[in-house]
Motif scaffolding. Sequence first.
Motif, PDB file in Angstrom:
ATOM      1  N   ARG A   1     -12.942  20.089  19.206  1.00  0.00           N
ATOM      2  CA  ARG A   1     -12.149  19.407  18.802  1.00  0.00           C
ATOM      3  C   ARG A   1     -12.427  19.839  17.255  1.00  0.00           C
TER       4      ARG A   1
ATOM      5  N   LYS B   1     -15.875  19.034  22.270  1.00  0.00           N
ATOM      6  CA  LYS B   1     -15.734  18.439  21.700  1.00  0.00           C
ATOM      7  C   LYS B   1     -16.421  18.782  20.420  1.00  0.00           C
TER       8      LYS B   1
ATOM      9  N   ARG C   1     -10.206  20.738  14.137  1.00  0.00           N
ATOM     10  CA  ARG C   1     -10.010  19.692  13.341  1.00  0.00           C
ATOM     11  C   ARG C   1     -10.516  19.659  12.080  1.00  0.00           C
TER      12      ARG C   1
END
Length: 105
Positions: free
Chosen positions: A7, A4, A11
């Motif tokens: 990610r 996570k 992003r």
Amino acid sequence: VVAKALRTYLRDEPQEFARLWQADKAREAVKVYERGRRKDRESGSRWDVLPAHAHTPDLLELGIQSLEGDRLLVLLRRTGKDGLAETEDRVWLIEEQGSWRIAAW
């Protein structure tokens, strides 16, 4: 937690990235994020979690030993834009209020 964090890192979400760290490590999280994102943009590198079968015997032993303590070791692999592995990073997790949080990266 580490997947996570990767990610959110990819992003470009620094606040979400910092929320996955221990509460008292928010400043360190922002520094790691800013330094790493700048370097990765310049080089075209990307990160992924290093699967256990790709660990050297020494790193695998270190990861297994970490399960016996209060911290957990997860390894990341940086790959260059040519697709070749460049380096590994160690991410240490610690349990905080029933959840795993990043203690060091």
